[in-house]
Design a protein around this motif. Structure first.
Motif, PDB file in Angstrom:
ATOM      1  N   UNK A 124     -39.464 147.121  94.594  1.00 13.40           N
ATOM      2  CA  UNK A 124     -39.301 148.569  94.607  1.00 13.40           C
ATOM      3  C   UNK A 124     -40.136 149.120  95.752  1.00 13.40           C
ATOM      4  N   UNK A 125     -39.499 149.857  96.656  1.00 18.24           N
ATOM      5  CA  UNK A 125     -40.175 150.360  97.846  1.00 18.24           C
ATOM      6  C   UNK A 125     -40.561 151.818  97.660  1.00 18.24           C
ATOM      7  N   UNK A 126     -41.821 152.136  97.923  1.00 16.77           N
ATOM      8  CA  UNK A 126     -42.301 153.507  97.854  1.00 16.77           C
ATOM      9  C   UNK A 126     -43.059 153.815  99.142  1.00 16.77           C
ATOM     10  N   UNK A 127     -42.507 154.721  99.956  1.00  7.98           N
ATOM     11  CA  UNK A 127     -43.117 155.077 101.243  1.00  7.98           C
ATOM     12  C   UNK A 127     -43.510 156.544 101.223  1.00  7.98           C
ATOM     13  N   UNK A 128     -44.756 156.837 101.615  1.00  7.28           N
ATOM     14  CA  UNK A 128     -45.239 158.215 101.675  1.00  7.28           C
ATOM     15  C   UNK A 128     -46.498 158.259 102.519  1.00  7.28           C
ATOM     16  N   UNK A 129     -46.594 159.268 103.364  1.00  6.94           N
ATOM     17  CA  UNK A 129     -47.819 159.479 104.128  1.00  6.94           C
ATOM     18  C   UNK A 129     -48.193 158.336 105.027  1.00  6.94           C
ATOM     19  N   UNK A 130     -47.203 157.652 105.593  1.00 10.20           N
ATOM     20  CA  UNK A 130     -47.490 156.553 106.500  1.00 10.20           C
ATOM     21  C   UNK A 130     -47.870 155.264 105.805  1.00 10.20           C
ATOM     22  N   UNK A 131     -47.688 155.211 104.489  1.00 10.02           N
ATOM     23  CA  UNK A 131     -47.999 153.991 103.741  1.00 10.02           C
ATOM     24  C   UNK A 131     -46.766 153.528 102.969  1.00 10.02           C
ATOM     25  N   UNK A 132     -46.670 152.236 102.780  1.00 15.71           N
ATOM     26  CA  UNK A 132     -45.550 151.635 102.070  1.00 15.71           C
ATOM     27  C   UNK A 132     -46.078 150.643 101.052  1.00 15.71           C
ATOM     28  N   UNK A 133     -45.557 150.717  99.828  1.00 11.31           N
ATOM     29  CA  UNK A 133     -45.878 149.745  98.795  1.00 11.31           C
ATOM     30  C   UNK A 133     -44.596 149.078  98.338  1.00 11.31           C
ATOM     31  N   UNK A 134     -44.588 147.734  98.379  1.00 19.63           N
ATOM     32  CA  UNK A 134     -43.477 146.947  97.858  1.00 19.63           C
ATOM     33  C   UNK A 134     -43.957 146.290  96.570  1.00 19.63           C
ATOM     34  N   UNK A 135     -43.350 146.678  95.441  1.00 18.85           N
ATOM     35  CA  UNK A 135     -43.823 146.217  94.138  1.00 18.85           C
ATOM     36  C   UNK A 135     -42.742 145.389  93.458  1.00 18.85           C
ATOM     37  N   UNK A 136     -43.111 144.183  93.023  1.00 14.71           N
ATOM     38  CA  UNK A 136     -42.189 143.303  92.313  1.00 14.71           C
ATOM     39  C   UNK A 136     -42.222 143.610  90.819  1.00 14.71           C
ATOM     40  N   UNK A 137     -41.283 143.019  90.079  1.00 10.46           N
ATOM     41  CA  UNK A 137     -41.154 143.314  88.657  1.00 10.46           C
ATOM     42  C   UNK A 137     -42.397 142.998  87.859  1.00 10.46           C
ATOM     43  N   UNK A 138     -43.136 141.955  88.236  1.00  4.86           N
ATOM     44  CA  UNK A 138     -44.326 141.563  87.487  1.00  4.86           C
ATOM     45  C   UNK A 138     -45.571 142.336  87.899  1.00  4.86           C
ATOM     46  N   UNK A 143     -49.085 145.883 100.145  1.00  6.62           N
ATOM     47  CA  UNK A 143     -49.473 147.189 100.669  1.00  6.62           C
ATOM     48  C   UNK A 143     -49.425 147.170 102.190  1.00  6.62           C
ATOM     49  N   UNK A 144     -48.769 148.170 102.776  1.00  2.52           N
ATOM     50  CA  UNK A 144     -48.572 148.216 104.214  1.00  2.52           C
ATOM     51  C   UNK A 144     -48.863 149.621 104.744  1.00  2.52           C
ATOM     52  N   UNK A 145     -49.188 149.698 106.034  1.00  4.85           N
ATOM     53  CA  UNK A 145     -49.462 150.968 106.696  1.00  4.85           C
ATOM     54  C   UNK A 145     -48.652 151.053 107.979  1.00  4.85           C
ATOM     55  N   UNK A 146     -48.067 152.208 108.215  1.00  7.00           N
ATOM     56  CA  UNK A 146     -47.297 152.409 109.444  1.00  7.00           C
ATOM     57  C   UNK A 146     -48.214 152.403 110.660  1.00  7.00           C
ATOM     58  N   UNK A 147     -47.817 151.661 111.675  1.00  9.97           N
ATOM     59  CA  UNK A 147     -48.540 151.668 112.936  1.00  9.97           C
ATOM     60  C   UNK A 147     -47.604 152.168 114.018  1.00  9.97           C
ATOM     61  N   UNK A 148     -47.979 153.242 114.669  1.00  9.00           N
ATOM     62  CA  UNK A 148     -47.121 153.888 115.648  1.00  9.00           C
ATOM     63  C   UNK A 148     -46.901 153.000 116.871  1.00  9.00           C
ATOM     64  N   UNK A 149     -45.699 153.095 117.457  1.00  4.36           N
ATOM     65  CA  UNK A 149     -45.418 152.405 118.703  1.00  4.36           C
ATOM     66  C   UNK A 149     -46.193 153.064 119.837  1.00  4.36           C
ATOM     67  N   UNK A 150     -46.558 152.263 120.818  1.00  2.00           N
ATOM     68  CA  UNK A 150     -47.222 152.815 122.004  1.00  2.00           C
ATOM     69  C   UNK A 150     -46.200 153.599 122.828  1.00  2.00           C
ATOM     70  N   UNK A 151     -46.538 154.789 123.319  1.00  2.00           N
ATOM     71  CA  UNK A 151     -45.601 155.552 124.150  1.00  2.00           C
ATOM     72  C   UNK A 151     -45.451 154.925 125.527  1.00  2.00           C
ATOM     73  N   UNK A 152     -44.270 155.070 126.100  1.00  2.00           N
ATOM     74  CA  UNK A 152     -44.038 154.526 127.443  1.00  2.00           C
ATOM     75  C   UNK A 152     -44.972 155.173 128.454  1.00  2.00           C
ATOM     76  N   UNK A 153     -45.045 156.495 128.412  1.00  2.00           N
ATOM     77  CA  UNK A 153     -45.870 157.221 129.382  1.00  2.00           C
ATOM     78  C   UNK A 153     -47.286 157.414 128.839  1.00  2.00           C
ATOM     79  N   UNK A 154     -48.252 157.338 129.725  1.00  2.00           N
ATOM     80  CA  UNK A 154     -49.642 157.563 129.361  1.00  2.00           C
ATOM     81  C   UNK A 154     -50.366 156.342 128.839  1.00  2.00           C
ATOM     82  N   UNK A 155     -49.633 155.265 128.569  1.00  2.00           N
ATOM     83  CA  UNK A 155     -50.245 154.026 128.086  1.00  2.00           C
ATOM     84  C   UNK A 155     -50.631 153.141 129.265  1.00  2.00           C
TER      85      UNK A 155
END
Length: 263
Positions: A124-138, A143-155
């Protein structure tokens, strides 16, 4: 990424079949789950199995493409899979991995995460506020956290390797080569020996570079060879491909320059 990992060999990831999505009522067709799950680089923070939580090694992540293809790192090795969605639930198909040997800690976590993805789902996937939890039946969960891609410009894109579509070689040790595309359409950087500047126009997956303006220093042969290759990008239209915090620049003669976002 864990700098102490030792590569013994690499098994190329096999091509993956396109993933199925949830069934569309009436016609049996499929669709792929939209954002926020897909198209995001999810850094794995921890894995909880049987009530015990283990922190993930640095560099552990997964990414689900819009077509359902999954790529990532289990803690040591890279992996590929496919994701199938049904409502808020996601299941992962068989995992294909590279073949590296690492220290005991990352390898232990990798085995646990690999088994969880393959055997514990669907999640069961629950994503909110840049965080994701994948929970199995048991109750086991990832637990995961969104990491932004580096922008083409300015990097600051630090060049790490040169090659072509088949073979890539790292830069000589100690080489300082990087490029920065500015918001005002200019480019500056260093080619290994000399500093460089010019104009850069971005459009439709390509960058058109003006003729290079450089300083006039002479360096050791290895640095000058790197510089000559990088100069080949200029006064031409090159293709670019962004992948989270990496970029590949491909010149008209097939030379591929690989770079990563400098912290």
């Amino acid at each position: 990424m864990d700098k102490q990992r030792t590569t013994l060999g690499v098994l190329t990831l096999l091509p993956l079949a396109a993933a199925c999505g949830a069934q569309t009522a009436g016609n049996g067709s499929t669709r792929t789950e939209p954002a926020p799950l897909t198209g995001v680089h999810w850094t794995v923070d921890s894995l909880t199995l049987g009530g015990t939580t283990t922190r993930a090694p640095s560099g552990t992540y997964l990414r689900i493409g819009d077509d359902g293809r999954v790529s990532g790192n289990l803690g040591c090795n890279g992996f590929g899979s496919k994701a199938t969605f049904t409502g808020d639930r996601v299941a992962f198909g068989g995992l294909r991995t590279t073949d590296m040997a690492c220290e005991k800690g990352p390898m232990s976590f990798e085995r646990s995460l690999g088994r969880a993805l393959a055997d514990k789902g669907p999640f069961t996937a629950k994503a909110a506020g840049g965080r994701l939890t994948l929970t199995a039946g048991a109750g086991d969960r990832i637990n995961l956290t969104e990491e932004k891609d580096a922008p083409l410009r300015g990097t600051k894109w630090k060049v790490t390797a040169l090659g072509d579509t088949d073979v890539s070689q790292p830069l000589p040790k100690g080489t300082d080569a990087y490029l920065v595309l500015r918001e005002d359409g200019t480019l500056d950087g260093r080619l290994g020996c000399n500093h460089v500047s010019g104009r850069a126009t971005v459009s439709d997956g390509h960058i058109t570079l003006s003729r290079a303006r450089t300083t006039r220093m002479m360096c050791q042969d290895s640095l000058m060879r790197t510089e000559k290759t990088l100069l080949g990008l200029f006064d031409s239209k090159i293709a670019y491909r962004l992948d989270h915090r990496g970029i590949a620049l491909t010149s008209t003669n097939g030379t591929v320059v690989s770079a990563v976002a400098d912290e």
